[in-house]
Design a protein around this motif. Structure first.
Motif, PDB file in Angstrom:
ATOM      1  N   ASP A   1      17.748 -11.991 -21.869  1.00  0.00           N
ATOM      2  CA  ASP A   1      18.957 -12.390 -21.162  1.00  0.00           C
ATOM      3  C   ASP A   1      18.629 -12.893 -19.764  1.00  0.00           C
ATOM      4  O   ASP A   1      19.376 -13.673 -19.170  1.00  0.00           O
ATOM      5  CB  ASP A   1      19.920 -11.205 -21.039  1.00  0.00           C
ATOM      6  CG  ASP A   1      20.649 -10.932 -22.342  1.00  0.00           C
ATOM      7  OD1 ASP A   1      20.598 -11.801 -23.226  1.00  0.00           O
ATOM      8  OD2 ASP A   1      21.243  -9.852 -22.473  1.00  0.00           O
ATOM      9  N   LEU A   2      17.499 -12.443 -19.223  1.00  0.00           N
ATOM     10  CA  LEU A   2      17.091 -12.806 -17.867  1.00  0.00           C
ATOM     11  C   LEU A   2      16.131 -13.997 -17.854  1.00  0.00           C
ATOM     12  O   LEU A   2      15.515 -14.290 -16.841  1.00  0.00           O
ATOM     13  CB  LEU A   2      16.425 -11.604 -17.193  1.00  0.00           C
ATOM     14  CG  LEU A   2      17.291 -10.338 -17.110  1.00  0.00           C
ATOM     15  CD1 LEU A   2      16.479  -9.166 -16.615  1.00  0.00           C
ATOM     16  CD2 LEU A   2      18.483 -10.576 -16.194  1.00  0.00           C
TER      17      LEU A   2
ATOM     18  N   LEU B   1      17.538 -15.731 -30.351  1.00  0.00           N
ATOM     19  CA  LEU B   1      18.883 -15.962 -29.836  1.00  0.00           C
ATOM     20  C   LEU B   1      18.824 -16.858 -28.605  1.00  0.00           C
ATOM     21  O   LEU B   1      17.923 -16.718 -27.773  1.00  0.00           O
ATOM     22  CB  LEU B   1      19.534 -14.631 -29.454  1.00  0.00           C
ATOM     23  CG  LEU B   1      19.954 -13.711 -30.598  1.00  0.00           C
ATOM     24  CD1 LEU B   1      20.474 -12.399 -30.026  1.00  0.00           C
ATOM     25  CD2 LEU B   1      21.015 -14.368 -31.466  1.00  0.00           C
ATOM     26  N   PRO B   2      19.759 -17.794 -28.470  1.00  0.00           N
ATOM     27  CA  PRO B   2      19.795 -18.604 -27.243  1.00  0.00           C
ATOM     28  C   PRO B   2      19.927 -17.722 -26.010  1.00  0.00           C
ATOM     29  O   PRO B   2      20.614 -16.703 -26.028  1.00  0.00           O
ATOM     30  CB  PRO B   2      21.042 -19.479 -27.445  1.00  0.00           C
ATOM     31  CG  PRO B   2      21.212 -19.560 -28.930  1.00  0.00           C
ATOM     32  CD  PRO B   2      20.783 -18.223 -29.445  1.00  0.00           C
ATOM     33  N   GLY B   3      19.241 -18.130 -24.947  1.00  0.00           N
ATOM     34  CA  GLY B   3      19.290 -17.366 -23.719  1.00  0.00           C
ATOM     35  C   GLY B   3      20.421 -17.784 -22.801  1.00  0.00           C
ATOM     36  O   GLY B   3      20.724 -17.096 -21.838  1.00  0.00           O
ATOM     37  N   ALA B   4      21.032 -18.935 -23.079  1.00  0.00           N
ATOM     38  CA  ALA B   4      22.132 -19.422 -22.253  1.00  0.00           C
ATOM     39  C   ALA B   4      23.176 -20.071 -23.151  1.00  0.00           C
ATOM     40  O   ALA B   4      22.861 -20.599 -24.229  1.00  0.00           O
ATOM     41  CB  ALA B   4      21.633 -20.420 -21.219  1.00  0.00           C
ATOM     42  N   TYR B   5      24.441 -20.017 -22.706  1.00  0.00           N
ATOM     43  CA  TYR B   5      25.561 -20.570 -23.470  1.00  0.00           C
ATOM     44  C   TYR B   5      26.398 -21.425 -22.528  1.00  0.00           C
ATOM     45  O   TYR B   5      26.819 -20.966 -21.462  1.00  0.00           O
ATOM     46  CB  TYR B   5      26.398 -19.453 -24.084  1.00  0.00           C
ATOM     47  CG  TYR B   5      25.618 -18.639 -25.089  1.00  0.00           C
ATOM     48  CD1 TYR B   5      25.708 -18.901 -26.448  1.00  0.00           C
ATOM     49  CD2 TYR B   5      24.754 -17.631 -24.671  1.00  0.00           C
ATOM     50  CE1 TYR B   5      24.974 -18.176 -27.367  1.00  0.00           C
ATOM     51  CE2 TYR B   5      24.012 -16.894 -25.587  1.00  0.00           C
ATOM     52  CZ  TYR B   5      24.123 -17.172 -26.934  1.00  0.00           C
ATOM     53  OH  TYR B   5      23.381 -16.456 -27.838  1.00  0.00           O
TER      54      TYR B   5
ATOM     55  N   THR C   1      19.110 -23.039 -25.416  1.00  0.00           N
ATOM     56  CA  THR C   1      20.482 -23.032 -24.931  1.00  0.00           C
ATOM     57  C   THR C   1      21.432 -23.433 -26.053  1.00  0.00           C
ATOM     58  O   THR C   1      21.147 -24.356 -26.812  1.00  0.00           O
ATOM     59  CB  THR C   1      20.648 -24.007 -23.754  1.00  0.00           C
ATOM     60  OG1 THR C   1      19.734 -23.648 -22.721  1.00  0.00           O
ATOM     61  CG2 THR C   1      22.061 -23.965 -23.202  1.00  0.00           C
ATOM     62  N   ALA C   2      22.550 -22.734 -26.134  1.00  0.00           N
ATOM     63  CA  ALA C   2      23.604 -23.084 -27.080  1.00  0.00           C
ATOM     64  C   ALA C   2      24.739 -23.764 -26.324  1.00  0.00           C
ATOM     65  O   ALA C   2      25.067 -23.377 -25.199  1.00  0.00           O
ATOM     66  CB  ALA C   2      24.118 -21.835 -27.783  1.00  0.00           C
TER      67      ALA C   2
END
Length: 272
Positions: free
Chosen positions: A223-224, A152-156, A124-125
């Motif tokens: 993304d999911l 890449l982070p999956g959540a922001y 997470t970012a």
């Protein structure tokens, strides 16, 4: 560069000196090294170590800083060794993600953290905006220009301020765990009826494993919330139902059901 009466070493994982220009961990020796952390013998044992390069009986301090020494002797700070995490088989420097994210013009501060149990971890970012809050899709697209998709982070998550420790440093453990939010589609979903039998079968498997009945063929697995266990489950069902052995790295390179279905078709055609 070191202060007076202080020695600096740039060492590898085996505490051996690294050449100029090569990244290593910073160790300090000399008169300024303390005896340890008061009342914390366990932590002292991991940070205050015998100094093999100093006088007999001397000790050195393992800082946890990653540095690189130039030919002029100056030390360049690169990040923290204890900020490195492992996700989906990839070693990730949280500091690298944070540094890149902080370059976004709408971001004042950036942080990253890993949440969840082993096998179901999510990167997470976190950002503190410099003005209007940036959209997560914009942050992801910004990072995607310089980072591979698999890390890449999956959540922001946007915060008003970061939690801090009593000495004013980022309290990474106190960063809130993100709630699972499905990304908003950036385009009209592709109709299922456009899929051939192989594509429809692969999409059905993705929907089963991810428990998303309305998942579309072009949604990104990561993304999911996809991770290694989900990929393994999808690959096993594809093998069972369609007879194709899909290498796991395919899912990282082409993380949509439509693209994986294309690989499955090729593998089936190549079978004798």
């Amino acid at each position: 560069s070191p202060l007076a009466n202080t020695r600096v070493y740039v060492l590898d994982r085996d505490a051996r000196p690294v050449p100029y220009g090569i990244a290593g961990e910073l160790y300090l020796g000399g008169d300024g090294v303390a005896h340890g952390y008061r009342g914390r013998p366990g932590l002292t044992a991991t940070r205050f170590l015998p100094d093999p390069y100093g006088p007999p009986g001397s000790r050195m301090y393992r800082t946890g800083d990653l540095v690189r020494r130039g030919t002029d002797g100056a030390l360049e700070f690169l990040g923290r060794s204890d900020d490195q995490v492992k996700l989906r088989g990839h070693r990730i420097e949280l500091g690298e993600i944070e540094a890149r994210l902080a370059r976004h013009p709408a971001v004042a501060e950036a942080a990253a953290a890993l949440h969840g149990p082993e096998g179901d971890r999510r990167l997470t970012a976190y950002v503190v905006p410099s003005g209007p809050a940036p959209h997560p899709d914009a942050l992801r697209a910004f990072l995607a220009d310089s980072l591979p998709a698999a890390v890449l982070p999956g959540a922001y998550v946007v915060l008003d301020a970061f939690p801090l420790t009593p000495n004013g440093k980022l309290d990474r453990a106190a960063l809130p765990e993100p709630q699972a939010v499905r990304p908003e589609p950036t385009a009209a979903p592709s109709p299922d009826e456009a899929l051939d039998p192989v594509g429809a079968a692969v999409l059905a498997i993705w929907r089963e494993v991810l428990e998303l009945d309305d998942l579309t063929p072009d949604e990104d697995l990561f993304d999911l919330g996809g991770h290694s266990l989900i990929i393994t489950a999808i690959a096993a069902r594809i093998h069972e139902r369609l007879g194709a052995v899909v290498p796991l790295d395919v899912f990282f390179d082409t993380p949509t059901a439509r693209d994986v279905a294309s690989v499955v078709r090729t593998l089936r055609e190549e079978q004798p």
